[in-house]
Design a protein around this motif. Structure first.
Motif, short mmCIF file in Angstrom:
data_model
loop_
_atom_site.label_atom_id
_atom_site.label_comp_id
_atom_site.label_asym_id
_atom_site.label_seq_id
_atom_site.Cartn_x
_atom_site.Cartn_y
_atom_site.Cartn_z
N HIS A 1 42.32 -3.96 37.92
CA HIS A 1 42.85 -3.44 36.60
C HIS A 1 43.23 -1.96 36.80
CE1 HIS A 1 41.71 -7.07 34.61
NE2 HIS A 1 40.46 -6.70 34.90
N SER A 2 43.23 -1.16 37.98
CA SER A 2 43.64 0.30 38.13
C SER A 2 45.01 0.22 38.35
CB SER A 2 43.07 0.77 39.34
OG SER A 2 41.47 0.99 39.38
N THR A 3 45.66 -0.54 39.05
CA THR A 3 47.08 -0.46 39.28
C THR A 3 47.80 -1.03 37.81
OG1 THR A 3 46.69 -1.00 41.49
CG2 THR A 3 49.27 -1.03 40.63
N GLN A 4 47.24 -1.94 37.20
CA GLN A 4 47.55 -2.25 36.08
C GLN A 4 47.66 -1.22 34.94
OE1 GLN A 4 45.01 -4.86 33.68
NE2 GLN A 4 46.73 -6.32 33.58
N LYS A 5 46.45 -0.30 34.89
CA LYS A 5 46.57 0.84 33.95
C LYS A 5 47.70 1.72 34.36
CE LYS A 5 41.51 0.59 33.16
NZ LYS A 5 40.15 1.23 33.40
N LEU A 6 47.81 1.89 35.53
CA LEU A 6 49.19 2.80 35.84
C LEU A 6 50.40 2.16 35.36
CD1 LEU A 6 48.13 3.77 39.47
CD2 LEU A 6 47.90 5.39 37.70
N ALA A 7 50.65 1.00 35.55
CA ALA A 7 51.74 0.13 35.17
C ALA A 7 52.10 0.42 33.72
CB ALA A 7 51.73 -1.23 35.46
N HIS A 8 50.84 0.18 32.90
CA HIS A 8 51.18 0.26 31.30
C HIS A 8 51.58 1.83 30.92
CE1 HIS A 8 48.42 -3.38 30.78
NE2 HIS A 8 49.52 -3.86 31.26
N GLU A 9 50.88 2.78 31.77
CA GLU A 9 51.28 4.17 31.39
C GLU A 9 52.45 4.59 31.61
OE1 GLU A 9 49.96 6.91 28.97
OE2 GLU A 9 48.53 5.17 29.61
N ILE A 10 53.21 4.09 32.95
CA ILE A 10 54.54 4.39 33.38
C ILE A 10 55.43 3.73 32.20
CG2 ILE A 10 56.13 3.45 34.96
CD1 ILE A 10 54.02 3.76 37.12
N ALA A 11 55.06 2.42 31.73
CA ALA A 11 55.87 1.84 30.73
C ALA A 11 55.87 2.63 29.33
CB ALA A 11 55.38 0.70 30.23
N GLU A 12 54.79 3.28 29.00
CA GLU A 12 54.70 4.21 27.82
C GLU A 12 55.82 5.32 28.02
OE1 GLU A 12 53.46 3.93 25.08
OE2 GLU A 12 52.47 1.90 25.33
N GLY A 13 55.78 6.02 29.58
CA GLY A 13 56.52 6.94 29.78
C GLY A 13 58.21 6.53 29.71
N ILE A 14 58.43 5.57 30.21
CA ILE A 14 59.88 5.05 29.94
C ILE A 14 60.26 4.82 28.42
CG2 ILE A 14 61.32 2.73 30.39
CD1 ILE A 14 59.40 2.53 32.82
N ILE A 15 59.28 4.05 27.65
CA ILE A 15 59.70 3.87 26.39
C ILE A 15 59.83 5.29 25.65
CG2 ILE A 15 58.66 3.01 24.16
CD1 ILE A 15 57.12 0.73 25.76
N SER A 16 59.24 6.27 25.96
CA SER A 16 59.26 7.51 25.18
C SER A 16 60.50 8.20 25.26
CB SER A 16 58.41 8.55 25.63
OG SER A 16 58.55 9.13 27.12
N GLU A 17 61.41 7.67 26.42
CA GLU A 17 62.67 8.39 26.58
C GLU A 17 63.97 7.39 25.91
OE1 GLU A 17 63.76 11.19 28.43
OE2 GLU A 17 61.88 11.82 28.23
N GLY A 18 63.38 6.49 25.25
CA GLY A 18 64.29 5.48 24.44
C GLY A 18 65.02 4.54 25.46
N VAL A 19 64.55 4.33 26.62
CA VAL A 19 64.64 3.43 27.51
C VAL A 19 64.14 2.02 27.63
CG1 VAL A 19 64.84 2.75 30.14
CG2 VAL A 19 65.51 4.97 29.23
N GLU B 1 54.32 10.72 33.27
CA GLU B 1 55.62 11.36 33.50
C GLU B 1 56.15 10.66 34.57
OE1 GLU B 1 56.33 14.26 32.30
OE2 GLU B 1 54.68 13.98 30.93
N LEU B 2 55.90 9.98 35.48
CA LEU B 2 56.47 8.97 36.31
C LEU B 2 57.53 8.23 35.67
CD1 LEU B 2 57.39 8.22 39.30
CD2 LEU B 2 55.66 6.72 39.18
N GLY B 3 57.05 7.66 34.62
CA GLY B 3 57.97 6.77 33.80
C GLY B 3 58.96 7.54 33.22
N LYS B 4 58.70 8.69 32.50
CA LYS B 4 59.72 9.68 32.04
C LYS B 4 60.76 9.97 32.84
CE LYS B 4 58.69 12.80 28.97
NZ LYS B 4 59.28 12.43 27.57
N LYS B 5 60.26 10.29 34.03
CA LYS B 5 61.17 10.66 35.09
C LYS B 5 62.34 9.83 35.51
CE LYS B 5 61.58 13.76 39.37
NZ LYS B 5 61.06 14.58 40.07
N LEU B 6 61.72 8.52 35.64
CA LEU B 6 62.58 7.38 36.25
C LEU B 6 63.42 7.14 35.15
CD1 LEU B 6 62.88 5.47 38.42
CD2 LEU B 6 61.40 3.99 37.41
N ALA B 7 63.21 7.10 33.72
CA ALA B 7 63.91 6.93 32.45
C ALA B 7 65.05 7.98 32.45
CB ALA B 7 63.27 6.74 31.43
N LYS B 8 64.74 9.22 32.75
CA LYS B 8 65.67 10.44 32.62
C LYS B 8 66.76 10.09 33.87
CE LYS B 8 62.91 13.53 30.58
NZ LYS B 8 62.11 15.00 30.61
#
Length: 410
Positions: free
Chosen positions: A270-288, A398-405
Motif C-alpha cells: 500500500h505504500s506506492t498506492q498512498k503516493l498515487a492517491h496523493e499525486i491524484a490530489e495534487g492534480i485535482i487541486s489544479e483543476g485537471v 506537489e508532484l501531482g501539482k507540478k505535472l498538472a501545471k
C-alpha cells in the motif's frame, strides 16, 4: 441455422456474424464483437465483401441465403469476393466460399495474396486479382473504387467504396468491438459508441496515427470523402453520420487531448498506492481531470484507452530487488507496441516508487518510458523509503501539482 440479413441500401445487405461470447481480442478485453461482411447485388454480378471468423460460416451462409431470398433470387451465386484484409476474423470463411463457388473472382491487395495463401493452403493454386488505389470494379449498375490503406491496421488493408450509394467498406478502420442486434450508430447511445470506438483506436490504430491523418487527407484530395455517406466497418455498428467518426479519428490521431492525467500504479503493501492517491490530489487541486488505473485490477487495454486522450501520465510501482515491480512490465511492453509519440507531440510523464533497499526502479521506469516515447520529468521523480510519511505524501501532492501545471503551460 436461421439468421436474417439486414438490408442497408438498395441491393446491399449486412450478412455478418454476431460473436456474443468473445471476451478477448487482439490482446484486449471486450464484451463480444461482430464480424461484419456485406453482400452487394449488381445487375450482372454479386459481390461479397469480407467474410467471418472460422466457425461462423453457418451463420454467414444463413444470412446469405436470406439476402438472396429478400432479392427474390432462387439461385445463390456469388461471383466476386473482395477481401479487404487477410486476418482470420475477416478471411476465416474464404475456403468455404471458394469451395461453394470455385470460379469466384477474388480481389485483394498485392501484399494480401501471399498472406491469404499462407493462411489457407487450400487456396494456394487459386488465382487472385491484385488491386491498387484507384482501380474500379463494375458489377453492372453498381461499381466499386478500391483505396489501399496500408497499416490501417495491417500492411494488406484496403477500403472499398461503393460509388453509387457512397458506402465506404472500411474493414478494420473506424470499427468498434460491439456485439448487439442493432446495426446503426443512431440505434445505440452515442457516448457508449464513442467510448468503444476510442478503446478500439487506442489498442489497434494508435501506432498508425500519422497514417490516419495522411490517408484522410489523401481521400479528401481525391474527392473520395465527398462521396461517403455511410461507413460500414468490419466490427461494430455502421456509421450513418460518417463525419462523427472521421472527426474523432482526427482528434485521437493528432493527440488533441483534454487537460487530463492518467495515474497508473501497483502496490505490494500500500505504500506506492498512498503516493498515487496523493499525486491524484495534487492534480485535482489544479483543476485537471485525473483517471486512476490500478494495475492489480485494471486491464492494460483499458489503461491505454485512458492514456490515449491524456496529456500526461504518472507511473508508479514498488521497487523489487532493485528493479520495478514485475507487474508493470506488461504495460511498458504495451506502450512500446503502440508508440503514443506517433499520435502527435510527446506525452509528459512522472515516475514514483517505494523502496526498501537502495532503489533502482526509478531509473528503469524513466528509461523505459523514454524509450516508449514519453517526455519524462526526470528531476521530479519520487523515490520513497518504505511507508511514506507526511513529508513524502506532501512531495507526492506537489508532484501531482507540478505535472498538472506542466500540461496546462505546454
Amino acid at each position: 441455422m436461421i439468421a436474417n440479413a439486414k438490408k442497408i441500401a438498395d441491393g446491399v445487405y449486412w450478412v455478418g456474424a454476431l460473436d456474443w461470447d468473445t471476451r478477448e481480442f487482439h490482446g484486449y478485453t471486450l464484451h463480444g464483437s461482430t464480424y461484419n461482411c456485406y453482400l452487394v447485388f449488381g445487375d450482372d454480378k454479386t459481390a461479397l465483401i469480407d467474410n467471418v471468423y472460422p466457425g461462423f460460416f453457418p451463420e454467414l451462409w444463413a444470412r446469405i441465403e436470406d439476402a438472396f431470398a429478400q432479392e427474390g433470387k432462387d439461385e445463390i451465386k456469388i461471383d466476386v469476393m473482395i477481401q479487404n484484409h487477410i486476418e482470420m476474423d475477416h478471411s476465416g470463411s474464404l475456403p468455404d466460399i471458394v469451395e461453394k463457388f470455385p470460379d469466384i473472382e477474388i480481389y485483394c491487395t498485392q501484399i494480401a495474396i501471399p498472406g491469404l495463401k499462407n493462411h489457407w493452403p487450400s487456396l494456394v493454386n487459386k488465382e487472385m486479382n491484385p488491386i491498387k488505389t484507384g482501380d474500379t470494379l463494375d458489377l453492372g449498375g453498381k461499381s466499386f473504387t478500391f483505396i489501399n490503406a496500408p497499416m490501417l491496421h495491417w500492411p494488406d488493408s484496403n477500403f472499398t467504396l461503393y460509388n453509387e450509394e457512397g458506402i465506404l467498406f472500411s474493414n478494420d478502420a473506424f470499427g468498434q468491438h460491439i456485439c448487439s442486434g442493432e446495426r446503426y450508430d443512431y440505434e445505440l447511445d452515442p457516448k457508449a459508441v464513442e467510448n468503444v470506438a476510442k478503446k478500439y483506436f487506442a489498442n489497434l490504430i494508435t501506432l498508425s496515427s500519422p497514417l490516419v491523418v495522411s490517408k484522410v487527407k489523401e481521400m479528401a484530395d481525391a474527392g473520395y470523402l465527398d462521396k461517403v455517406k455511410m461507413i460500414a466497418p468490419c466490427h461494430g455498428v455502421i456509421w450513418t453520420k460518417p463525419q462523427t467518426i472521421i472527426d474523432l479519428y482526427a482528434k485521437w490521431a493528432t493527440a488533441d487531448c483534454e487537460d487530463k492525467i492518467t495515474v497508473i500504479y501497483d502496490t505490494m503493501h500500500h505504500s506506492t498506492q498512498k503516493l498515487a492517491h496523493e499525486i491524484a490530489e495534487g492534480i485535482i487541486s489544479e483543476g485537471v481531470k485525473v483517471k486512476m488505473c490500478f494495475l492489480k485490477e485494471d486491464d492494460e487495454s483499458d489503461v491505454v484507452t485512458e492514456v490515449l486522450d491524456s496529456k500526461a501520465i504518472a507511473l508508479g510501482v514498488p521497487t523489487m530487488m532493485n528493479n520495478p515491480y514485475p507487474n508493470v512490465g506488461k504495460i511498458i511492453y504495451y506502450f512500446n507496441c503502440l508508440s503514443f509519440a506517433n499520435a502527435g507531440k510527446k506525452k509528459k510523464a512522472a515516475v514514483f516508487s517505494s523502496k526498501g533497499w537502495g532503489g533502482g526502479a526509478i531509473n528503469r521506469l524513466t528509461s523505459d518510458l523514454e524509450n516508449a516515447g514519453f517526455d519524462v520529468l526526470e528531476d521530479d521523480a519520487l523515490d520513497v523509503h518504505y511507508v511514506p510519511d507526511e513529508k513524502a505524501l506532501e512531495q507526492a501532492y506537489e508532484l501531482g501539482k507540478k505535472l498538472a501545471k506542466a500540461i496546462k503551460e505546454d
